[in-house]
Write an enzyme that holds these catalytic residues in place. Sequence first.
Site, PDB file in Angstrom:
ATOM      1  N   SER A 140       0.827  -1.205   0.000  1.00  0.00           N
ATOM      2  CA  SER A 140       0.000   0.000   0.000  1.00  0.00           C
ATOM      3  C   SER A 140       0.858   1.251   0.000  1.00  0.00           C
ATOM      4  O   SER A 140       0.341   2.344  -0.160  1.00  0.00           O
ATOM      5  CB  SER A 140      -0.916   0.000   1.224  1.00  0.00           C
ATOM      6  OG  SER A 140      -0.163  -0.249   2.375  1.00  0.00           O
TER       7      SER A 140
ATOM      8  N   ASN B 224      -4.639   5.878  -0.751  1.00  0.00           N
ATOM      9  CA  ASN B 224      -4.013   6.209   0.533  1.00  0.00           C
ATOM     10  C   ASN B 224      -3.430   7.615   0.557  1.00  0.00           C
ATOM     11  O   ASN B 224      -3.318   8.229   1.626  1.00  0.00           O
ATOM     12  CB  ASN B 224      -2.947   5.178   0.900  1.00  0.00           C
ATOM     13  CG  ASN B 224      -3.587   3.910   1.448  1.00  0.00           C
ATOM     14  OD1 ASN B 224      -4.642   3.972   2.077  1.00  0.00           O
ATOM     15  ND2 ASN B 224      -2.972   2.770   1.207  1.00  0.00           N
TER      16      ASN B 224
ATOM     17  N   HIS C 113      -2.921  -3.403  -5.938  1.00  0.00           N
ATOM     18  CA  HIS C 113      -3.330  -3.034  -4.580  1.00  0.00           C
ATOM     19  C   HIS C 113      -4.835  -3.258  -4.403  1.00  0.00           C
ATOM     20  O   HIS C 113      -5.652  -2.574  -5.020  1.00  0.00           O
ATOM     21  CB  HIS C 113      -2.954  -1.568  -4.324  1.00  0.00           C
ATOM     22  CG  HIS C 113      -3.221  -1.117  -2.937  1.00  0.00           C
ATOM     23  ND1 HIS C 113      -3.566   0.177  -2.616  1.00  0.00           N
ATOM     24  CD2 HIS C 113      -3.208  -1.786  -1.754  1.00  0.00           C
ATOM     25  CE1 HIS C 113      -3.741   0.281  -1.318  1.00  0.00           C
ATOM     26  NE2 HIS C 113      -3.537  -0.894  -0.769  1.00  0.00           N
TER      27      HIS C 113
ATOM     28  N   GLU D  66      -6.114  -0.931  -7.411  1.00  0.00           N
ATOM     29  CA  GLU D  66      -5.200   0.085  -7.937  1.00  0.00           C
ATOM     30  C   GLU D  66      -4.028  -0.652  -8.568  1.00  0.00           C
ATOM     31  O   GLU D  66      -3.368  -1.444  -7.889  1.00  0.00           O
ATOM     32  CB  GLU D  66      -4.635   0.930  -6.786  1.00  0.00           C
ATOM     33  CG  GLU D  66      -5.455   2.130  -6.405  1.00  0.00           C
ATOM     34  CD  GLU D  66      -4.815   2.923  -5.271  1.00  0.00           C
ATOM     35  OE1 GLU D  66      -4.957   4.137  -5.270  1.00  0.00           O
ATOM     36  OE2 GLU D  66      -4.183   2.335  -4.368  1.00  0.00           O
TER      37      GLU D  66
HETATM   38  N1  3HC Z   1     -18.265 -12.380   0.032  1.00  0.00           N
HETATM   39  C1  3HC Z   1     -19.058 -11.656  -0.776  1.00  0.00           C
HETATM   40  N2  3HC Z   1     -19.800 -10.618  -0.373  1.00  0.00           N
HETATM   41  C2  3HC Z   1     -19.775 -10.315   0.917  1.00  0.00           C
HETATM   42  C3  3HC Z   1     -18.982 -11.032   1.823  1.00  0.00           C
HETATM   43  C4  3HC Z   1     -18.195 -12.109   1.334  1.00  0.00           C
HETATM   44  N3  3HC Z   1     -17.391 -12.799   2.107  1.00  0.00           N
HETATM   45  N4  3HC Z   1     -19.138 -10.480   3.036  1.00  0.00           N
HETATM   46  C5  3HC Z   1     -19.990  -9.467   2.888  1.00  0.00           C
HETATM   47  N5  3HC Z   1     -20.400  -9.354   1.613  1.00  0.00           N
HETATM   48  C6  3HC Z   1     -21.303  -8.339   1.035  1.00  0.00           C
HETATM   49  C7  3HC Z   1     -22.650  -8.316   1.678  1.00  0.00           C
HETATM   50  O1  3HC Z   1     -23.515  -9.256   1.084  1.00  0.00           O
HETATM   51  C8  3HC Z   1     -23.116  -6.912   1.432  1.00  0.00           C
HETATM   52  O2  3HC Z   1     -23.541  -6.781   0.097  1.00  0.00           O
HETATM   53  P1  3HC Z   1     -24.918  -6.027  -0.297  1.00  0.00           P
HETATM   54  O3  3HC Z   1     -24.653  -4.594   0.066  1.00  0.00           O
HETATM   55  O4  3HC Z   1     -25.063  -6.277  -1.754  1.00  0.00           O
HETATM   56  O5  3HC Z   1     -25.976  -6.680   0.566  1.00  0.00           O
HETATM   57  C9  3HC Z   1     -21.811  -6.108   1.556  1.00  0.00           C
HETATM   58  O6  3HC Z   1     -20.762  -7.045   1.284  1.00  0.00           O
HETATM   59  C10 3HC Z   1     -21.618  -5.509   2.952  1.00  0.00           C
HETATM   60  O7  3HC Z   1     -21.533  -6.571   3.899  1.00  0.00           O
HETATM   61  P2  3HC Z   1     -22.235  -6.557   5.340  1.00  0.00           P
HETATM   62  O8  3HC Z   1     -23.675  -6.153   5.191  1.00  0.00           O
HETATM   63  O9  3HC Z   1     -21.986  -7.870   6.003  1.00  0.00           O
HETATM   64  O10 3HC Z   1     -21.415  -5.536   6.151  1.00  0.00           O
HETATM   65  P3  3HC Z   1     -21.614  -3.992   6.363  1.00  0.00           P
HETATM   66  O11 3HC Z   1     -22.797  -3.439   5.654  1.00  0.00           O
HETATM   67  O12 3HC Z   1     -21.485  -3.818   7.812  1.00  0.00           O
HETATM   68  O13 3HC Z   1     -20.307  -3.416   5.622  1.00  0.00           O
HETATM   69  C11 3HC Z   1     -18.034  -3.058   5.171  1.00  0.00           C
HETATM   70  C12 3HC Z   1     -19.037  -3.797   6.018  1.00  0.00           C
HETATM   71  C13 3HC Z   1     -18.113  -3.553   3.726  1.00  0.00           C
HETATM   72  C14 3HC Z   1     -16.641  -3.353   5.731  1.00  0.00           C
HETATM   73  C15 3HC Z   1     -18.379  -1.531   5.209  1.00  0.00           C
HETATM   74  O14 3HC Z   1     -18.454  -1.088   6.526  1.00  0.00           O
HETATM   75  C16 3HC Z   1     -17.364  -0.700   4.466  1.00  0.00           C
HETATM   76  O15 3HC Z   1     -17.382  -0.586   3.239  1.00  0.00           O
HETATM   77  N6  3HC Z   1     -16.400  -0.062   5.228  1.00  0.00           N
HETATM   78  C17 3HC Z   1     -15.326   0.721   4.672  1.00  0.00           C
HETATM   79  C18 3HC Z   1     -14.252  -0.204   4.179  1.00  0.00           C
HETATM   80  C19 3HC Z   1     -13.104   0.532   3.560  1.00  0.00           C
HETATM   81  O16 3HC Z   1     -13.066   1.736   3.454  1.00  0.00           O
HETATM   82  N7  3HC Z   1     -12.112  -0.237   3.142  1.00  0.00           N
HETATM   83  C20 3HC Z   1     -10.907   0.298   2.562  1.00  0.00           C
HETATM   84  C21 3HC Z   1      -9.887   0.436   3.635  1.00  0.00           C
HETATM   85  S1  3HC Z   1      -8.405   1.145   3.014  1.00  0.00           S
HETATM   86  C22 3HC Z   1      -7.541  -0.149   2.400  1.00  0.00           C
HETATM   87  O17 3HC Z   1      -7.938  -1.278   2.436  1.00  0.00           O
HETATM   88  C23 3HC Z   1      -6.233   0.186   1.794  1.00  0.00           C
HETATM   89  C24 3HC Z   1      -5.079  -0.269   2.644  1.00  0.00           C
HETATM   90  O18 3HC Z   1      -3.898  -0.046   1.918  1.00  0.00           O
HETATM   91  C25 3HC Z   1      -4.998   0.473   3.940  1.00  0.00           C
END
Ligand code: 3HC
Length: 282
Positions: A119, A190, A140, A152
Amino acid sequence: MKIKKVGVIGCGLMGSGIVEVCARAGYEVVVREVSDELLQKGLGRIQQSMSKGVQKGKITQEEMEAAWKRIKGTTSLSDMAACDIAIEAAIENMAIKKSIFAELDGILPPHAILASNTSSLCVTEMASVTRRGDKVLGIHFFNPVPVMPLIEFVRTILTSDETMAIAHEFGASLGKTMVIAKDTPGFIVNRLLVPYLLDAVRIYEEGLASKEDIDTAIKLGLNHPMGPLTLLDFVGLDTTLFIADAMYEEYKDPRYAAPPLLRRMVLAGQLGRKSGKGFYNY
Ligand code: 3HC
């Protein structure tokens, strides 16, 4: 060149997600961890995540079982010898990444692509220890990998058009949307996300508002799925600090300077969800 077999190095949070999306897309996947214990933990995480996918109706039980059969775990990099692409998702440590890249360069077939899920670290530096700089790029992914639709691509000054074209076809086959960034710390996401997260810690540290109110304000005021402090706990405070330090080192811009509270929480082992405590308790 058509990718059939994928190697993933590291089966942690990101590695296990990458294995899952590749296996679900129909690829044979070999995943390597440094110990059997970590491998079993990572494979367990994949099983759990795919079961959640079944529960949520995203995949069928049969698709999950078929994907599971395509995954092979190992503790030896030499098992990557027949892979068309290897994606490194080991810890964010340049010395470790370079040693993996150098070793894989000697193991992979000459046509294979070598990618890093870093990252923040310099992909060109990883390419420099291989004899296939034209076939090296950053891929990424975002956490949680099966859910987040973005990849990315990090293109270095050595990466060839052919490698980019193959990577693009591969990313599309995983169902992801792709963007391309230059090899600079933070890439696109990021570069913008980290100053925002650091500012959230700064305003909390200076007592502008409670952590709950900071998170609620962003969640409901901007329609983000998570507020910044919840997101910090989700990504990992140590990971965020590492990225911030790498960006500060390169740019020397105060926007990327980690606030004292973040550094102290990491020193105290409060890393977020993974350690059971960060800004919130888990
Ligand atoms: N396989 C497939 N789909 C799945 C799944 C799996 N294992 N687990 C969950 N899903 C789907 C669900 O079905 C749902 O889909 P829908 O909207 O079509 O119904 C969707 O994913 C959301 O799942 P949940 O309802 O269980 O969970 P939440 O609604 O609580 O969302 C979250 C959880 C997706 C983590 C949400 O809170 C979110 O998007 N958070 C922000 C995450 C983010 O910003 N990530 C990036 C971080 S930065 C990074 O990674 C870069 C690094 O370099 C730091």
